[in-house]
Design an enzyme around this catalytic site. Structure first.
Site, PDB file in Angstrom:
ATOM      1  N   GLY A 203       0.823  -1.202   0.000  1.00  0.00           N
ATOM      2  CA  GLY A 203       0.000   0.000   0.000  1.00  0.00           C
ATOM      3  C   GLY A 203       0.850   1.241   0.000  1.00  0.00           C
ATOM      4  N   GLY A 208      -0.335   2.636   7.224  1.00  0.00           N
ATOM      5  CA  GLY A 208      -0.383   1.823   8.434  1.00  0.00           C
ATOM      6  C   GLY A 208       0.128   0.409   8.262  1.00  0.00           C
ATOM      7  CB  THR A 210       5.169   0.048  10.082  1.00  0.00           C
ATOM      8  OG1 THR A 210       5.810   0.341   8.843  1.00  0.00           O
ATOM      9  CG2 THR A 210       6.197  -0.349  11.091  1.00  0.00           C
ATOM     10  CG  HIS A 425      -5.008  31.988 -10.711  1.00  0.00           C
ATOM     11  ND1 HIS A 425      -4.298  31.695 -11.842  1.00  0.00           N
ATOM     12  CD2 HIS A 425      -5.169  30.811 -10.057  1.00  0.00           C
ATOM     13  CE1 HIS A 425      -4.046  30.390 -11.880  1.00  0.00           C
ATOM     14  NE2 HIS A 425      -4.571  29.834 -10.789  1.00  0.00           N
ATOM     15  CD  GLU A 426      -6.130  30.352  -6.155  1.00  0.00           C
ATOM     16  OE1 GLU A 426      -6.975  29.428  -6.185  1.00  0.00           O
ATOM     17  OE2 GLU A 426      -4.945  30.197  -6.491  1.00  0.00           O
TER      18      GLU A 426
END
Ligand code: ADP
Ligand code: MG
Ligand code: ZN
Length: 620
Positions: A203, A208, A210, A425-426
């Site tokens: 994955g 997660g 480990t 722009h945003e």
């Protein structure tokens, strides 16, 4: 790096022992000694300046009554003139000088003990102490070459159970069997069932893997040997293979137990695509690993888990039956999973009861467990900074932004003109999103610069988690991405570099439409690319001729041009609205989705009234 550190500790060790021995020495003979003639000694006896005397069979040590120097004691030594010990003792008795001896200095056993055994014992004790603490800190046998440095984690130490892992129910389900096997292997061996020797956790980073491996050990209450693939490779030549051998020997002694090899791709890389001869050391290590996996008897209860985020680079031999024949997919969590992970981690901090974790989870699509754990911690830090005792919703919301876009950078200064351009722009993105049909609602627009990421950003949030995306949605999405640049053009007739990221994303989306999703008439449902490296960079491999490839590019360009035109015309038609929202954004720097929609509604109402008035006027 390893060798260097060792050298450093060795130096510390030698220095410490030397200093210690010097101290010991000065305690034993805490004074300066000065050799004098025998006649001077006799003179001192006569003058009664002697406090005490120690006599051995070769030497006399004299401690005088008065010291010339307070800081430094002086002793005198003198040689014994043979045969006159008896008269000397009488003389001393007469003068009232106390004496020790005569002591024989020639006891060979005692001398040997003092000169050889004692220093060695001291050396060993000090060495033990120093290296013992070092091993604890570094988690490895510093002096033991060839011994592996697998950490032994007993159950109490991993301390993780399946409860700590949220949102990975499928992965957990397939690991439950392994836990059961480790609990009572007899149940399986009696029937003759062979359990998989190893399972490979696959994955993206931070999901997660480990953690799951530790949880398996914790659930099964067995020892946990963990080591990372990369630690094999940095070793000296030949060490990797030796370590693997040692690791398996240790594991068999401690069975039932779990051996966990993290980042196995570091050693398990395919041997045949190694360009330029490959890495001999790694190959040896891999071969040893394969040999060990074949060699050991799985009924003993040793289960090998490994984790990787690049399963496709692994050597095929590793994935054969009898080795890592089982794959456990640990994928990016969905909305429910994210919420569950947040719940697990929010137990670790004090959190206000009215916090809505679902909303937080919604706001951070694509986040993995590690991001979410980090986010909860950031929220707690923010709460402390603001002098709160509890984490509240606001902290979490701010933490999302930190995770998404890096910390706010307050001292970054934009010129007013730049700020205007960024704002338009945003708003261009946001407005195209709001005015097109198949888009996600705008959640937030901001022009506060972040250290990571762009000068500003527009955040859109899906109303619910989506698994399928329609062609219309793809097209509108591309138009939204191009809306930023389009607004710059419409308003300023000026284009800047600020759209580079948008361009990249839009082009990729268009390419996917053509080559992977079969969304164009021209190529119908022909698969033109396949993704080879799903978990790493998702690089695609072309499955077509160069000629077709050129046509693909044409098709992509067509989509981009179409979308660009769409965005531009929408913004041109609504330029007044674009200006109104942009001015507000420049003033406030951040607009929430609600504020944004309110401006849009207000504007439309006003417009309608004006239109009605105009109609009335023109009708009259
Ligand atoms: P990986 O090995 O897949 O890269 P880790 O297991 O090292 O990821 O995850 C790092 C940290 O992120 C964990 O210690 C844990 O705090 C958190 N985490 C990741 N995934 C989850 C999960 N599914 N549930 C709870 N916490 C998680
Ligand atoms: Mg990991
Ligand atoms: Zn943009």
């Amino acid at each position: 790096m390893f060798g260097n550190r060792k050298l450093k500790y060795l130096l510390y060790y030698v220095t410490a022992v030397t200093i210690l021995l010097m101290l010991l020495n000065s305690v034993i003979r805490n004074a300066k000694t000065e050799h004098i003639k025998y006649s001077d000694f006799e003179k001192m006896i006569a003058e009664k300046t002697i406090k005490e005397v120690q006599i051995t069979d070769t030497q006399i040590t004299i401690v005088p009554k008065e010291q010339k120097d307070v800081n430094q004691k002086i002793k005198y030594t003198t040689n014994i003139e043979s045969g006159n010990i008896r008269p000397l003792l009488d003389k001393l008795n007469e003068a009232g000088v106390s004496y020790d001896g005569p002591i024989s200095n020639n006891d060979p056993i005692k001398n040997f003990f003092l000169e050889w055994v004692l220093p060695i014992v001291i050396f060993m004790i000090i060495g033990r102490i120093i290296f013992g603490s070092m091993e604890k800190r570094m988690g490895s046998g510093v002096m033991s070459f060839g011994k592996n440095n697998a950490k032994i984690y007993a159950e109490s130490e991993t301390g993780k159970t399946f409860k700590d892992v949220a949102g990975q129910d499928e992965a957990k389900e397939s690991l439950v069997e392994i836990v059961d096997f480790l609990h009572n292997p007899d149940k399986y061996t009696e029937i003759g069932a062979k359990l998989p020797k190893g399972a490979l956790l696959v994955g993206p980073p931070g999901t997660g893997k480990t953690l799951l491996a530790k949880a398996v050990a914790g659930e099964a209450k067995v020892p946990f040997f963990s080591l990372s693939g990369s630690s094999f490779v940095e070793m000296f030549v030949g060490m990797g293979a030796a370590r693997v051998r040692d690791l398996f020997k240790q594991a068999e002694e401690k069975a039932p137990c779990i051996v966990f090899i993290d980042e196995i791709d570091a050693i398990g890389k395919s041997r045949d695509n190694a360009i330029g001869g490959g890495n001999d050391e790694r190959e040896q290590t891999l071969n040893q690993l394969l040999a060990e996996m074949d060699g050991f008897d799985s009924s003993k209860g040793v289960v090998i888990l490994a984790a990787t985020n690049r399963p496709e680079v692994l050597d095929k031999a590793l994935l054969r039956p009898g080795r890592f024949d089982r794959r456990v997919i640990v994928d990016t969590p969905d909305l429910k999973g994210r919420e569950a992970i947040l719940r697990v981690h929010s137990k670790e901090v004090k959190m206000s009861e009215d916090v809505k974790l679902e909303e937080i989870a919604k706001a951070i699509p694509g986040a993995v467990g590690a991001d979410l754990a980090n986010m909860v911690n950031e929220a707690a830090l923010l709460a402390v900074k603001k002098g709160r005792k509890l984490v509240i919703q606001e902290d979490l919301e701010e933490a999302i932004e930190i995770i998404i876009a890096g910390k706010e950078k307050k001292d970054r200064i934009m010129s007013d003109r730049e700020k205007r351009i960024v704002a338009f722009h945003e708003v261009g993105h946001a407005l195209v999103a709001a005015l097109l049909k198949h888009t996600d609602p705008v959640h937030k627009i901001t022009i506060i610069p972040r250290t990571l990421g762009a000068l500003g950003y527009t955040m859109q949030l899906p109303e619910k988690e989506k698994y399928l995306v329609s062609k219309e949605e793809m097209m509108d999405k591309i138009a939204v991405m191009l809306g930023g640049r389009s607004a710059e053009e419409v308003q300023f007739n000026y284009i800047s570099t600020g759209a580079s990221n948008d361009i990249e994303k839009a082009t990729q989306a268009a390419r996917n439409m053509v080559t992977i999703y079969g969304m164009t008439e021209k190529f119908d449902m022909m698969g033109l690319e396949s993704v080879s490296n799903r978990y790493l960079d998702g690089r695609a491999v072309r499955n077509c001729s160069a000629e077709t490839s050129a046509k693909i590019d044409e098709e992509i360009l067509k989509i981009i041009k179409e979308s660009h035109e769409k965005a531009r015309s929408i913004l041109k038609e609504n330029q007044k609205l674009l200006i109104a929202i942009s001015e507000r954004l420049i003033e406030k720097e951040t607009l929430t989705g609600d504020e944004f929609m309110e401006i849009v509604r207000d504007f439309n109402e006003k417009n309608n009234k004006i239109n009605q008035l105009e109609e009335v006027i023109s009708n009259e």
